[in-house]
Design an enzyme around this catalytic site. Structure first.
Site, PDB file in Angstrom:
ATOM      1  N   ASP A 204      39.959  47.225  45.442  1.00  0.00           N
ATOM      2  CA  ASP A 204      41.236  47.588  46.105  1.00  0.00           C
ATOM      3  C   ASP A 204      42.532  47.334  45.123  1.00  0.00           C
ATOM      4  O   ASP A 204      42.195  47.114  43.997  1.00  0.00           O
ATOM      5  CB  ASP A 204      41.697  46.781  47.325  1.00  0.00           C
ATOM      6  CG  ASP A 204      42.064  45.409  47.049  1.00  0.00           C
ATOM      7  OD1 ASP A 204      41.876  44.995  45.868  1.00  0.00           O
ATOM      8  OD2 ASP A 204      42.350  44.566  47.970  1.00  0.00           O
ATOM      9  N   ASP A 206      46.155  45.709  44.917  1.00  0.00           N
ATOM     10  CA  ASP A 206      47.008  44.623  45.420  1.00  0.00           C
ATOM     11  C   ASP A 206      48.445  44.573  45.063  1.00  0.00           C
ATOM     12  O   ASP A 206      48.660  44.648  43.777  1.00  0.00           O
ATOM     13  CB  ASP A 206      46.584  43.291  45.400  1.00  0.00           C
ATOM     14  CG  ASP A 206      45.001  43.003  45.847  1.00  0.00           C
ATOM     15  OD1 ASP A 206      44.698  42.996  47.069  1.00  0.00           O
ATOM     16  OD2 ASP A 206      44.182  42.989  44.866  1.00  0.00           O
ATOM     17  N   ASP A 289      46.514  46.907  49.502  1.00  0.00           N
ATOM     18  CA  ASP A 289      47.122  45.891  50.276  1.00  0.00           C
ATOM     19  C   ASP A 289      48.614  45.619  49.681  1.00  0.00           C
ATOM     20  O   ASP A 289      48.773  45.584  48.576  1.00  0.00           O
ATOM     21  CB  ASP A 289      46.425  44.273  49.907  1.00  0.00           C
ATOM     22  CG  ASP A 289      45.031  44.232  50.563  1.00  0.00           C
ATOM     23  OD1 ASP A 289      44.952  44.844  51.499  1.00  0.00           O
ATOM     24  OD2 ASP A 289      44.253  43.484  50.159  1.00  0.00           O
TER      25      ASP A 289
HETATM   26  P1  8DG Z   1      38.875  42.969  43.680  1.00  0.00           P
HETATM   27  O1  8DG Z   1      40.056  43.430  44.692  1.00  0.00           O
HETATM   28  O2  8DG Z   1      39.280  43.573  42.166  1.00  0.00           O
HETATM   29  O3  8DG Z   1      37.585  43.219  44.105  1.00  0.00           O
HETATM   30  O4  8DG Z   1      39.240  41.333  43.441  1.00  0.00           O
HETATM   31  P2  8DG Z   1      40.600  40.648  43.833  1.00  0.00           P
HETATM   32  O5  8DG Z   1      41.693  41.329  43.683  1.00  0.00           O
HETATM   33  O6  8DG Z   1      40.623  39.256  43.063  1.00  0.00           O
HETATM   34  O7  8DG Z   1      40.484  40.007  45.325  1.00  0.00           O
HETATM   35  P3  8DG Z   1      41.336  40.696  46.719  1.00  0.00           P
HETATM   36  O8  8DG Z   1      40.306  40.281  47.919  1.00  0.00           O
HETATM   37  O9  8DG Z   1      41.946  41.740  46.636  1.00  0.00           O
HETATM   38  O10 8DG Z   1      42.243  39.576  46.672  1.00  0.00           O
HETATM   39  C1  8DG Z   1      43.268  39.160  45.753  1.00  0.00           C
HETATM   40  C2  8DG Z   1      43.882  37.645  45.772  1.00  0.00           C
HETATM   41  O11 8DG Z   1      44.687  37.628  47.055  1.00  0.00           O
HETATM   42  C3  8DG Z   1      42.732  36.606  46.230  1.00  0.00           C
HETATM   43  O12 8DG Z   1      42.573  35.848  44.995  1.00  0.00           O
HETATM   44  C4  8DG Z   1      43.156  35.747  47.305  1.00  0.00           C
HETATM   45  C5  8DG Z   1      44.554  36.232  47.490  1.00  0.00           C
HETATM   46  N1  8DG Z   1      44.900  35.902  48.867  1.00  0.00           N
HETATM   47  C6  8DG Z   1      45.919  35.286  49.351  1.00  0.00           C
HETATM   48  N2  8DG Z   1      46.122  35.375  50.661  1.00  0.00           N
HETATM   49  C7  8DG Z   1      45.078  36.331  51.116  1.00  0.00           C
HETATM   50  C8  8DG Z   1      44.743  36.738  52.389  1.00  0.00           C
HETATM   51  O13 8DG Z   1      45.266  36.491  53.291  1.00  0.00           O
HETATM   52  N3  8DG Z   1      43.814  37.690  52.328  1.00  0.00           N
HETATM   53  C9  8DG Z   1      43.089  38.129  51.259  1.00  0.00           C
HETATM   54  N4  8DG Z   1      42.067  38.706  51.197  1.00  0.00           N
HETATM   55  N5  8DG Z   1      43.308  37.597  49.987  1.00  0.00           N
HETATM   56  C10 8DG Z   1      44.588  36.739  49.864  1.00  0.00           C
HETATM   57  O14 8DG Z   1      46.816  34.808  48.902  1.00  0.00           O
HETATM   58 MN    MN Z   2      42.061  43.096  44.969  1.00  0.00          MN
HETATM   59 MN    MN Z   3      43.101  42.651  48.327  1.00  0.00          MN
END
Ligand code: 8DG
Ligand code: MN
Ligand code: MN
Length: 365
Positions: A204, A206, A289
């Site tokens: 995704d 962020d 996100d």
């Molecule tokens: P990707 O998307 O490339 O697969 O990996 P990522 O970017 O490291 O993972 P992510 O699922 O998009 O999450 C990004 C970061 O956000 C992760 O290290 C944890 C953090 N995070 C928070 N709060 C929350 C929450 O409420 N939900 C999620 N999913 N992540 C959160 O600080």
């Molecule tokens: Mn991510």
């Molecule tokens: Mn995310």
């Protein structure tokens, strides 16, 4: 002739957040094996085991050279009996039977496919498996009721399971930036998550949104989401309000690593020009996100949303165990100060009521 005793050739700090870990490292076959077992443990809601395997994989990723013998690992942190057994097998045979069995098991594959649908967690996937649903076709043919998120997840399954590229992330950054600066001049957009860590692909994209003047970020999310929607850029969105101050456990006492910022889980519709859609398609779906933070909490939010999940977890564990501090995506507290403040308040209350003698402070300042 005496054989030279083999000792640990590597040293690694105890907490993952104390290590420098590069995207490309020397032990991918070992870390992949351990990561698969971590994934399997997560899919079976065995969090203790999952974290143990994730920590073991992280140690291997941090090593400065390829491991050729388990004896090189003696004394390293986070390598339990189980992980060492897996490592030993992979070093000896090139694979580990537990990993291979798991990889080919029907349950593991079904859980992976079903939880790979946006909006579907392990509990739901497990229930469907017990109802005989193991794949997307069976889910589509069954009369299972899906919520709005799951329906969107199923509709866009193929797109959402294609890696998002850095170019996609940049083009979405431009879109969000345009929306934010036309609606809220001065507001800031920051790309975070895996792309901020330098990854070339992600599942995704962020973003953190904030405004340099405290309070001016209010209303930002609603406006941005409406604008995106009016441009036809949203296939799905679910916004939740900031619940930090009103939360049951109150500020500074987050009950889990889920934070309480206003956020939007969205699926963007990117057209040709903004992305490269799959052959024969005019657009593709991408998970995004959006998180809004007041500027006073921005630094903590940025740290918390940069990830990885294990890094964040380890950073919080390190803060708690080694520094007596409490770190969340909202704040950093010195726990001794918080306890002493509490004692002082209790004493003020007790003394003013003349009912009890003062209690002493737990930790001298
Ligand atoms: P990707 O998307 O490339 O697969 O990996 P990522 O970017 O490291 O993972 P992510 O699922 O998009 O999450 C990004 C970061 O956000 C992760 O290290 C944890 C953090 N995070 C928070 N709060 C929350 C929450 O409420 N939900 C999620 N999913 N992540 C959160 O600080
Ligand atoms: Mn991510
Ligand atoms: Mn995310």
């Amino acid at each position: 002739e005496e054989k030279e005793e083999e000792t640990c050739s590597f040293t690694v700090p105890n907490y993952a957040c104390q290590r420098r870990t590069q995207l490309h490292h020397h032990n991918p076959s070992l870390s992949d094996a351990l990561t698969l077992l971590a994934e399997n443990a997560e899919l079976n809601e065995d969090d203790g085991r999952a974290v143990a395997f994730r920590r073991a994989a992280a140690v291997l990723k941090a090593l400065p050279a390829e491991v050729t013998s388990v004896s090189q690992l003696k004394g390293l942190p986070c390598l339990g009996e189980h992980s060492l057994r897996v490592i030993k097998d992979v070093l000896k045979d090139g694979s580990c039977s537990e990993v291979e069995t798991t990889k080919h098991s029907q349950r593991f594959n079904a859980l992976k496919v079903l939880t790979g649908i946006f909006g579907v967690g392990v509990k739901t996937a497990d229930r469907w498996i017990r109802d005989g649903i193991f794949n997307l076709q069976q889910l589509r043919e069954s009369q299972t009721t899906l919520n709005r998120a799951q329906q969107a997840g199923l509709d866009h399954y193929e797109d959402l399971n294609q890696p998002v590229t850095r170019a996609d992330a940049d083009s979405i950054t431009e879109i969000v930036q345009e929306a934010v600066s036309s609606l809220f001049p001065g507001a800031q957009v920051t790309l975070t998550g895996g792309f901020r860590r330098g990854k070339m692909t992600g599942h995704d994209v962020d973003f953190l949104l904030t405004h340099p003047e405290e309070g001016r970020e209010e209303g930002l999310m609603d406006k941005v989401v409406s604008w995106l929607d009016s441009q036809g850029l949203l296939l799905y969105q679910k916004t939740s309000r900031n619940s930090y101050l009103e939360s049951r456990d109150g500020p500074g006492r987050p009950s889990s690593n889920m934070d309480r910022f206003e956020r939007c889980f969205a699926i963007f519709k990117l057209s040709r020009g903004q992305t490269s859609p799959p052959a024969g398609h005019q657009w593709r779906a991408v998970r995004v996100d959006l998180v809004v933070t007041p500027i006073s909490q921005f630094a903590f939010a940025l740290l918390g949303w940069t990830g990885s999940k294990l890094f964040e977890r380890e950073l919080r564990r390190w803060a708690g165990h080694e520094k007596a501090m409490s770190l969340s995506s909202h704040a950093l507290f010195d726990k001794t100060q918080v306890i002493n403040t509490l004692f002082r308040e209790i004493n003020m209350w007790n003394c003013s009521n003349h009912t009890r003698s003062p209690v002493s402070e737990a930790i001298p300042e």
